[in-house]
Write an enzyme that holds these catalytic residues in place. Structure first.
Site, PDB file in Angstrom:
ATOM      1  N   MET A   1       0.843  -1.200   0.000  1.00 38.68           N
ATOM      2  CA  MET A   1       0.000   0.000   0.000  1.00 38.68           C
ATOM      3  C   MET A   1       0.872   1.242   0.000  1.00 38.68           C
ATOM      4  SD  MET A   1      -3.546  -0.162   1.889  1.00 38.68           S
ATOM      5  CE  MET A   1      -4.922  -0.952   1.110  1.00 38.68           C
ATOM      6  N   CYS A   2       0.632   2.178   0.814  1.00 39.96           N
ATOM      7  CA  CYS A   2       1.229   3.509   0.917  1.00 39.96           C
ATOM      8  C   CYS A   2       0.114   4.517   0.691  1.00 39.96           C
ATOM      9  CB  CYS A   2       2.320   3.823  -0.102  1.00 39.96           C
ATOM     10  SG  CYS A   2       3.878   2.974   0.239  1.00 39.96           S
ATOM     11  N   GLY A   3       0.246   5.659   1.332  1.00 46.20           N
ATOM     12  CA  GLY A   3      -0.716   6.743   1.128  1.00 46.20           C
ATOM     13  C   GLY A   3       0.007   7.949   0.582  1.00 46.20           C
ATOM     14  N   ARG A  32      -2.857   3.015   5.465  1.00 47.70           N
ATOM     15  CA  ARG A  32      -2.198   2.692   4.198  1.00 47.70           C
ATOM     16  C   ARG A  32      -0.677   2.727   4.323  1.00 47.70           C
ATOM     17  NH1 ARG A  32      -5.439   2.776  -0.358  1.00 47.70           N
ATOM     18  NH2 ARG A  32      -3.544   2.675  -1.586  1.00 47.70           N
TER      19      ARG A  32
END
Lengths: 297, 229
Positions: A1-3, A32
């Site tokens: 993920m990652c935001g 995230r």
């Protein structure tokens, strides 16, 4: 993920509130990206000289001593304002000379960014912890690019957190994973470009900045990026006066934009935009895949 | 009392979903309003009772996933995978829907007033989807059964590797996917489109739509095709 999160304020009065508006956006992306966070803020450019965001990795670093030593060695004045393990160094010296001097005298220091308008912070920890550690809420400026990381492609360390930077006043954050970062890297290394980590995002960052240094406009560089970069990505890119957003052709990674007369706010998901002032009346949309969205500060 | 509201700014999502799964039935609650959804994920997932849920704002991922019997209305936009694997009932998104809207829905009706992003109706297994706006690329990918009605345009590779699902498009199709083809509309197609448009609340003329279905050339493995589809 990652935001990813980004904010560009159109109303000059809101520049004082940039950090304050941005912190809940970053905290909203904690699920995230809980392992690291980072933020690049662009403010009015220095009239002369450059500024450098420096990361020491230790709470007790003699930042004033660094500025004094630089003056003793190179006879050019420098100011270094430190807070814990982070400092902003300002000097008239040429960037190559500064980088070289830091490398020789303080090899453990990490130069997070260089430019006339950019300040950059990144570290491991939850977005809330990192925001508090560096007092993100107090930051002011015209636009900002933030990231919350859930590492997939390289280790969880401060230097592998986003944003990545290259050259001057250029940064990039990434949600996704590239499938050809090593090919790009080998290509760029033959151009004399030096990499600092084994992270895939760094390849995208250095590729786009290299194209711009070769004379491409940001938009042209991004167009070449669509051709050269393979993999999943939503990129948010910051320059001295621009904020750019792109998604890969398959829209594998999300992004939502909320735009009002006062601001443009971007996040991986709407839950990071829900708190923004007047968001109920904002124009909310999902950017199309393989299309460029560029806003000017 | 047959209606109730949950404010997600004050109440954990799990309390809402637990209520929808259990107490809503035992207490005879027929209508639940969800305030301040603010993009939260998994709202009303697994609802398995004839309860109407109104989400007063934007929903996050997988809203109304696995829905059975219920009716979920999202006043704003929906995130990834709205009505994913819906079994029956109705989901109405008044704004736009993100990627994979109605993915693998077995039954029920998904209505999106605005556009949907890519992969709308991917692997559809018998549900119906009506989109008031346009759909992104790879919509109806490997859809096995069910119907999609697209009132706007379709992106690239519409209906790639379709099985028995049928797609009706009113606007332009950027490109068809492998094995998808445009076919003549039969009287039963006009009737089906008319019924679905009426159920979704749109007043377009079924005669404006074209039918996309499988050419069925991929139904059987052909070693001589040399991967050239």
């Amino acid at each position: 993920m990652c935001g990813i999160v980004g904010l560009l304020v159109k109303t000059p009065a809101l520049r004082a509130r940039l950090g304050e508006m941005l912190v809940p956006m970053m905290v909203g992306m904690t699920e995230r990206g809980p392992d690291s966070a980072g933020l690049a803020v662009f403010s009015a450019p220095l009239a002369s000289g450059h500024k450098y965001s420096l990361y020491a990795g230790t709470a007790s670093f003699d930042w004033e001593g660094l500025a004094q030593q630089l003056f003793v060695h190179l006879r050019v004045p420098a100011q270094c304002e430190g807070h814990g393990n982070h400092a902003v160094l300002v000097t008239e010296l040429a960037p190559e000379a500064v980088r070289q001097w830091i490398k020789e005298n303080f090899p453990a220091l990490h130069v997070l960014s260089c430019g006339r308008a950019i300040d950059l912070y990144k570290d491991i920890g939850t977005p809330g912890e990192v925001a508090q550690r560096y007092d993100f809420a107090s930051l002011q400026g015209s636009h900002a690019v933030g990231h919350t990381r859930m590492a997939t492609e390289s280790a969880v360390t401060p230097d592998r957190a986003h944003p990545f930077t290259a050259g001057e006043d250029f940064c990039l954050v990434h949600n996704g994973s590239l499938s050809n970062p090593y090919g790009l890297r080998r290509k760029l290394e033959t151009e004399g470009i030096h990499f600092e980590t084994d992270n895939d995002t760094e390849a995208a960052c250095r590729f786009l900045e290299w194209r711009m240094r070769e004379g491409d406009l940001l938009e042209t560089a991004i167009q070449k990026g669509f051709e050269e970069l393979d993999g999943f990505y939503t990129f948010l890119i910051g320059t001295e006066n621009k904020l750019a957003l792109v998604r890969d052709p398959f829209a594998c990674k999300p992004a939502v934009v909320a735009e009002t007369d006062d601001y443009v706010a971007i996040a991986s998901e709407f839950r990071s935009l829900a708190h923004l002032p007047d968001v109920k009346n904002a124009h909310i949309y999902e950017p199309n895949p393989e299309e460029m969205y560029v806003w000017t500060a | 009392m047959d209606s109730l509201s949950f404010d997600l700014a004050a109440t954990p999502l799990r309390d809402l979903n637990r209520f929808l799964h259990k107490e809503a039935v035992t207490q005879g609650i027929r209508h639940v309003t969800v305030l301040h959804p603010d993009g939260a994920h998994n709202i009303a997932v697994g609802l398995d009772a004839p309860v109407a849920v109104e989400i007063a704002g934007h929903a996050g991922y997988y809203a109304a996933g696995m829905l059975k019997h219920g009716e979920v209305t999202i006043q704003g936009n929906a995130g990834t995978g709205v009505a994913e694997n819906m079994m029956s009932g109705k989901v109405h998104v008044k704004g736009f829907a993100s990627v994979s809207a109605g993915a693998s829905a077995h039954g029920g009706l998904l209505v999106v007033d605005g556009d949907t992003s890519l992969r709308c109706g991917i692997s559809l297994k018998g549900g119906d989807i009506v989109v008031g706006g346009s759909v992104g690329s790879f919509s109806g990918f490997m859809a096995q059964a069910g119907r999609m009605v697209i009132c706007g345009n379709a992106g690239d590779a519409l209906g790639d590797s379709l099985y028995e699902a049928v797609i009706y498009v009113r606007g332009n199709i950027k490109s068809l996917g492998a094995d998808a083809r445009i076919e003549d509309m039969a009287e039963s197609d006009y009737q089906a489109v008319g019924e679905l448009l009426a159920a979704a609340g749109f007043s377009y003329d079924p005669h404006e739509f074209k039918r996309v279905a499988s050419a069925k050339s991929l139904y059987h493995w052909n070693a001589d095709a040399n991967q050239e589809y």
